[in-house]
Structures are given as structure tokens and as C-alpha cells.
Scaffold this active site. Sequence first.
Site, PDB file in Angstrom:
ATOM      1  N   PRO A   2      39.434  64.665 -10.605  1.00  0.00           N
ATOM      2  CA  PRO A   2      40.005  65.998 -10.697  1.00  0.00           C
ATOM      3  C   PRO A   2      38.891  67.010 -10.929  1.00  0.00           C
ATOM      4  O   PRO A   2      38.114  66.885 -11.861  1.00  0.00           O
ATOM      5  CB  PRO A   2      40.930  65.907 -11.909  1.00  0.00           C
ATOM      6  CG  PRO A   2      41.160  64.463 -12.119  1.00  0.00           C
ATOM      7  CD  PRO A   2      39.905  63.807 -11.708  1.00  0.00           C
ATOM      8  N   LYS A  53      36.313  71.759 -15.786  1.00  0.00           N
ATOM      9  CA  LYS A  53      37.289  70.701 -15.524  1.00  0.00           C
ATOM     10  C   LYS A  53      38.040  70.284 -16.784  1.00  0.00           C
ATOM     11  O   LYS A  53      38.742  69.274 -16.778  1.00  0.00           O
ATOM     12  CB  LYS A  53      36.573  69.476 -14.928  1.00  0.00           C
ATOM     13  CG  LYS A  53      35.795  69.793 -13.652  1.00  0.00           C
ATOM     14  CD  LYS A  53      34.943  68.609 -13.204  1.00  0.00           C
ATOM     15  CE  LYS A  53      33.982  69.027 -12.106  1.00  0.00           C
ATOM     16  NZ  LYS A  53      33.019  67.959 -11.751  1.00  0.00           N
ATOM     17  N   ARG A 122      40.011  54.166 -15.464  1.00  0.00           N
ATOM     18  CA  ARG A 122      38.666  53.720 -15.827  1.00  0.00           C
ATOM     19  C   ARG A 122      38.248  54.041 -17.268  1.00  0.00           C
ATOM     20  O   ARG A 122      37.105  53.775 -17.651  1.00  0.00           O
ATOM     21  CB  ARG A 122      37.648  54.295 -14.841  1.00  0.00           C
ATOM     22  CG  ARG A 122      37.760  53.662 -13.480  1.00  0.00           C
ATOM     23  CD  ARG A 122      36.905  54.350 -12.438  1.00  0.00           C
ATOM     24  NE  ARG A 122      35.499  54.018 -12.560  1.00  0.00           N
ATOM     25  CZ  ARG A 122      34.576  54.476 -11.722  1.00  0.00           C
ATOM     26  NH1 ARG A 122      34.915  55.267 -10.733  1.00  0.00           N
ATOM     27  NH2 ARG A 122      33.335  54.150 -11.875  1.00  0.00           N
TER      28      ARG A 122
END
Length: 284
Positions: A2, A53, A122
Amino acid sequence: MPELPEVEVIRRGLQRLLNTKIMRVEVKEKKAFIGDPQVILNTKITQVGRRGKALIIDFENEMSMMIHLRMTGQVIWREGNAGGEDFAGGHPTDDFFAELPNRMTRVVFEFDKGKLFFNDQRKFGFVKVMKTAELAEDWFLASLAPEPTEMKAEEFYQRLQRHGKANVKAMVLNQKVIAGVGNIYADEGLFFAGVHPERRAGTLTRAEAKQLLEGFVTVMAKSIELGGSTMATYVNAEGKKGDYLTAFAEVFGRQGQKCRRCGGEIKKIRVAGRGTHVCDGCQK
DNA sequence: CTAGGATCCTGTCAGC
DNA sequence: TGCTGACAGGATCCTA
């Protein structure tokens, strides 16, 4: 995964949580939650913001929560049988539509009218709570460069000059140089500007730097408009995914296909350790 | 200080 | 089918 547009789409989707309270937090992966989850319970959400982000949620009791999705994080809002509209964004997998929690679920936030799931394959992503006043001291936020829309072309040019020997792709991925650019928009912005990703950053002219910055702003705005590349809103089982990649991307994921501008073949190469998509005909 | 590479973690996919 | 290695929309840490 993202990048700025995907996180921005999530930010907008989470505006629905304004003035609501978290009743309970369940941390399923210890590593994924930094700080004490108890401090954000039973206090109203006053703001859902974003820097680069990172999502930043502020609470009435002057605590804040930063959520960073890193590569494979997802934010999934479920109202379940309450009849409201569900919502999801982040790394695009079928978990958007799966029964939750599942084995990828790291944190569950329970609200009166629904649940917010932080899923992450992850385990690179994290949630961090701190005092709102301490946000500025958080070392990720403290060293984060300005947003692309806030940066002047001359400043961007100077930043590229400062790290002149590294290739320009590595530079634009560096969050201390420009905020929010990730692998997709790096490639798309470089294509927009006609700049080859392996160019040394110091060799860009002022005009090229300006064009590159404009490229980031343009492609990111377009992506946000299209719902990002990964986001999904859905009512019940009817999925609607963000379609930036299929609708708009010029180079990312198009290796082997023809460049829409010059007709040449889009190549996939490796730059700065990352898969990089480039049109040799258009990018010098 | 810079630049490049390894690293955290797990799933998926291509190629035997 | 099963195994192996490469790779992944990120960012930090380590090394030279």
C-alpha cells in the site's frame, strides 16, 4: 504494497469511525502492536489522518494510533449483520472477503457497530499507540519528507542533488526524500516524466525534477480517484476492487506489453533491489 | 556522511 | 504431485 493512494483511500473509508469508540482490542500477534492497547479504549475517535503511507488516528483522550501497513498489511472493516457497508483496503488478497479473524489477523478492534481487522501476511506492518503530543517525535514521522503535493519543485530538485550518486529510483523510494512514493508510483511517475530509473539522481535537470514531481502528484491523484490499486468496498459478497492498475498503469505490471506512448516493449529490470518497469523508448 | 545489500516474515508461482 | 528458488506495491540495519 500500500502506497500513498491506497492509504489515502483507507483514510477516507475510515471516516465512518469518527466519534465512535473502540470497546475492546485483541492483539493476536504481539509484534504487530507497539504500546498499551488499553489506553485507546472507550475514548472517541476525533480524527483519521495520514502522513505518507502511515494512517494516524487521534482519540479524544489525546492518545494517537499509527498504523503502517508496510508490504502486506490490510485494514478490513466489517459491520457484519448490522446491515452497514463493509470496507477493505491494503494488500489485495481474498482476505478482503474471507471469514475473519483468520490466520493473517494480527489485531482486532471491536466497536459497537462493527469490527476493524488489521491483517498482515508478512508481519512487517504494525500498530503503535502513543500520546498525540509525541507523534512528532516518532522517528519515522520525524524524518519523513513532505507530501508530494506539498513539496516545491525546487526543493525536490535539491533533495535529488543531495544524493546525486544514487539512482533516481532508489531516491524516490526513500521516504526521507519524498513521502508516500512506493514501487508502483515510482515506476509510473518516472514514466510520466520520461526519466529512466537507473539515471543518477544528480543528473536530472530542474525541468526533469519538476516533471517527475508532477508525475507523482498526477498519477497518485488519478489512483485515489479510481479507488487505489488495492482497495475494495463491498456490500455483502459483491466486490468492487480498486482498478488503478488495470485501468491506468502505463508500465507497472505491463512487462512484455506494448508501450501506449511509443509502441515499444515494456521491460522489467532490477533497480535498487526492486522490480522495475520501464519503457526504454520513452525513458532516457 | 553515502550507497548498496542483507534482513525481517510468509505465501505464491514458475520451473524442474 | 513435490520440491526449490525467486520474488513480493516497505523500511531499517549493517557494511564498506
